[in-house]
Design an enzyme around this catalytic site. Structure first.
Site, PDB file in Angstrom:
ATOM      1  CG  HIS A 101     -10.437   4.381   2.402  1.00  9.63           C
ATOM      2  ND1 HIS A 101     -10.926   4.694   3.577  1.00  9.63           N
ATOM      3  CD2 HIS A 101      -8.869   4.350   2.537  1.00  9.63           C
ATOM      4  CE1 HIS A 101      -9.991   4.963   4.227  1.00  9.63           C
ATOM      5  NE2 HIS A 101      -8.751   4.858   3.887  1.00  9.63           N
ATOM      6  CG  HIS A 146      -1.958   1.411   1.203  1.00  9.88           C
ATOM      7  ND1 HIS A 146      -3.130   1.286   0.548  1.00  9.88           N
ATOM      8  CD2 HIS A 146      -1.944   2.302   1.993  1.00  9.88           C
ATOM      9  CE1 HIS A 146      -3.619   2.229   0.729  1.00  9.88           C
ATOM     10  NE2 HIS A 146      -2.986   2.857   1.813  1.00  9.88           N
TER      11      HIS A 146
END
Length: 726
Positions: A89, A34
């Protein structure tokens, strides 16, 4: 949380010792997929990110591009800068749809603030499992509610985006949010720390234990029990605090108090502060107990890695710290001087008891941020689909495609968003692209965002090229010329060669078309490990593209009976069966067929440029792009209660003519058809389809068949989502 053995060995070798628990956790998060892009960074050099308009490219919290000189009359004296950012998200929105989506909005807005910009527009691109599944609808409703609640509360309009349903998102939805902001050269701030001795000041909400390990959570496949087991990794948003932070940031920037800034997102304070000083080739000394906290007895690791929302880290000159405190107090925000910039290592200490201070982190900031080794992964080339075309009655097919949740009206979504707050929105949701007024320069900024999972699941590379062309066509249909883009590249588990092959293909395809269109990709986000018990998601390259035009007006999408003239199709009609390939179409998705993806136009850049020029012509009454759902859906969308269409398609392949989804096509209502033909000569074919009527009916003669639909019938067919959820 645990650091992989190979990474631990590298860290031990660099430090000359075992890492402390806080260091190990910090490395584990900042070296996660990430944050470190270990599987994707080797591919991202394919993107062209330079251009005379690019002020700040990839690598900062958001990109910055300069608007071209305008012939319009603006209100400002300085050249206007636009900031662009996008983030995902995805995993948080599966675990907690409301807070996961809401905090995605909050994070991308703070990325905008950290560049010294004021946020003026949001887009959201959302992807869910099949609409008829209850779990998909639960996620869909929760995500839309979270986005609307947060965006509406902070006063930033959500002006566009996309919604797609596909069975392969059932176990892992995607929530991609983009934000556009305004700034100028004098206000511009970056995330690069400037000077040893400057103070690091934390402004915003108090720190709690929410969101711990969020970065590492986003870097692994979703487990079947993720909705319960991973809930602590999801942040909790407070939009009212964010609104105060927006306004406080504006004062700080206007008064010139900020030397550098970074919002607290992935990996919390540890991520933001270490990345800031690493960018400046510097270090920091942070005393963690100084951080204002909302929960008792927080330990050093929790303070360092919590992803509590609505927080910013600023580099402030010592003489300006008191003024920053005053501004924070004025807006009822917490403010802590947590340390200072140094010319040494990144050091964090913690005093649990008076006089008992412990050094919990002491590492080189650059190694922490950039030391993660890149992955060398196997790639399987995506397979080409076979051709297996269904035989469906054209009228039944039109009804089925118009009523598909993918091509149906998204009014249920965007009516929940305040898309006019800020009084800049000239063209709002439901059109090809939104337009917001940049009064500072007298220009309109057109914004289009989205992807097409049907396209990229069939043909990842060509589908990604088509997505870039489709977004550029959307802004051109409003008379705007593409300026720049940011992307959100979503994929499954990259350790699977077929998944990584599809991801590699979408990167290459998107990069190729953006370069062809002379549209630099100035920033973005990568989200991998979108894989679950139901399998990987389709490779999904969301693109948010902006274009610019003089003035704020644009031709409407709907036809105008009073304007008269002809309805022209610019681009490939697909009259013969050999012309149209239906691969990736909603038609085949509805009727379980397969085919190759259609070829793209020979000169897409010339098409986009010419379409923007024609859209601005005085004789142009309406413009609408042709893509998702094909010509059938685009024609239906142009019809109103007061204006219909009488069109004729001399086609030996009705399905191909009505439903193939080659992008780079547009419908134009014009009083000067010869001018349009002249403009597109040598660029794209121009076909006269028919005329505009005043009966509010779509009457289409296709080969030997006639399809007739009144505006009310079209609305009923396209109200699938409204009818189910209202």
């Amino acid at each position: 949380m645990s650091l992989a053995d190979s990474d631990r060995e590298l860290v031990v070798s660099e430090l000359g010792r075992e890492p402390t628990p806080a260091e190990a956790a910090l490395f584990e998060n900042l070296w996660s997929e990430h944050c470190a892009y270990r599987s994707s960074r080797p591919l991202l050099s394919a993107f062209e990110s330079d251009g005379e308009q690019v002020v700040v490219g990839p690598g900062d919290d958001a990109a910055v591009v300069a608007l071209p000189e305008s012939d319009g009359e603006g209100e400002g004296d300085e050249r206007t800068y636009v900031t662009m950012g996008i983030e995902s998200h995805n995993h948080p929105s599966y675990v907690d749809p409301f807070d996961g989506a809401a905090t995605g909005v909050g994070g991308i807005v703070r990325d905008t603030l950290s560049m010294g910009a004021y946020p003026i527009a949001l887009t959201d691109s959302l992807y869910f499992g099949e609409f008829d599944r209850e779990h998909s609808k639960y996620l869909f409703e929760g995500v839309v509610e979270g986005i609307s609640h947060y965006g509406n509360c902070i006063g930033v309009p959500t002006v566009g985006g996309s919604v797609d349903f596909h069975p392969d998102y059932e176990g892992n939805p995607l929530v991609n949010v983009a934000c556009v902001g305004l700034t100028n050269e004098e206000r511009l701030v970056t995330a690069e720390a400037q000077e040893p001795g400057n103070k690091l000041v934390l402004v915003g909400n108090a720190t709690g234990r929410d969101g711990l390990g969020g970065a590492s959570f986003a870097s692994e496949d979703l487990a079947e029990d993720a909705e319960t087991e991973d809930r602590p990794a999801v942040q909790v948003g407070d939009p009212y605090a964010e609104k105060l932070l927006i306004e406080a940031n504006e004062v700080l920037v206007e008064e010139g108090l900020v030397e550098s800034a970074r919002d607290l997102g992935a990996a919390g304070l540890g991520g933001a502060s270490s990345e800031m000083v690493a960018k400046g080739g510097l270090g920091a000394h942070i005393e963690l107990e100084r951080v204002h906290q909302r929960e008792p007895n927080m330990n050093a690791l929790e303070i360092l890695l919590a992803e509590s929302q609505e927080r910013m880290c600023y580099e402030i000159e010592p003489d300006n710290v008191d003024r920053v405190r005053e501004i924070a107090e004025r807006f009822d925000l917490g403010c802590s001087v947590i340390g200072e910039v140094t010319d040494g290592n990144y050091v964090c200490t913690f005093e649990d008891e008076p006089g008992d201070r412990e050094t919990v982190v002491d590492v080189d900031a650059h190694f922490l941020g950039e030391g993660a080794p890149m992955n060398d992964l196997a790639v399987d080339e995506p397979a080409q689909p076979d051709t297996d075309l269904p035989d469906v009655d054209p009228e039944a097919a039109v009804d089925a495609v118009l009523s598909s949740p993918n091509t149906a009206s998204k009014r249920w979504v965007y009516r929940q968003y305040d898309h006019e707050v800020g009084v800049r929105t000239s063209v709002g949701p439901g059109d090809d692209a939104a337009i917001v007024a940049i009064r500072e320069s007298g220009q309109g900024l057109a914004i289009s965002a989205g992807a097409a999972p049907n396209w990229t699941s069939v043909a990842p590379r060509e589908g990604a090229r088509a997505i870039a062309l489709e977004n550029a066509t959307n802004v051109a249909a409003k008379g705007a010329t593409p300026l720049a883009a940011v992307d959100c590249l979503n994929g499954g588990n990259p350790e699977k060669p077929d998944v990584y092959g599809g991801f590699t293909a979408i990167v290459d395809g998107l990069a190729e078309m953006c370069e062809t269109l002379s549209t630099p990709v100035v920033g973005g986000n990568v989200s991998l490990y979108n894989d679950s018990a139901t399998g990987p998601i389709p490779p999904t390259p969301t693109l948010a593209l902006v274009g610019v035009k003089d003035g704020y007006d644009a031709p409407p999408l709907s036809v105008d009976a009073d304007a008269g003239g002809e309805l022209l199709l610019v681009g490939d009609l697909g009259l013969e069966s050999s012309d149209a390939r239906l691969g990736g179409s909603e038609y085949l998705a509805r009727f379980d067929g397969s085919d190759r993806f259609p070829a793209l136009p020979d000169d897409p850049a010339a098409f986009v440029e010419t379409l923007a020029t024609v859209a601005n012509a005085d004789a142009t009454a309406a413009v609408h792009d042709v893509s998702h759902g094909g010509l059938a859906v685009s024609l239906a969308e142009m019809v109103t209660d007061d204006a219909g269409l009488a069109v004729t398609l001399e086609a030996d392949d009705p399905a191909g003519a009505l439903f193939h989804e080659q992008p780079g096509r547009a419908l134009i209502q014009t009083g000067a058809p010869e001018d349009v033909r002249e403009a597109f000569a040598g660029v794209a074919p121009v076909v006269s389809l028919g005329t505009v009527t005043d009966d509010g009916t779509l009457a289409a003669s296709v080969g030997d068949r006639t399809i007739s639909l009144e505006a009310a019938e079209i609305r009923d067919l396209r109200s699938t989502i409204d009818a189910e959820l209202e």
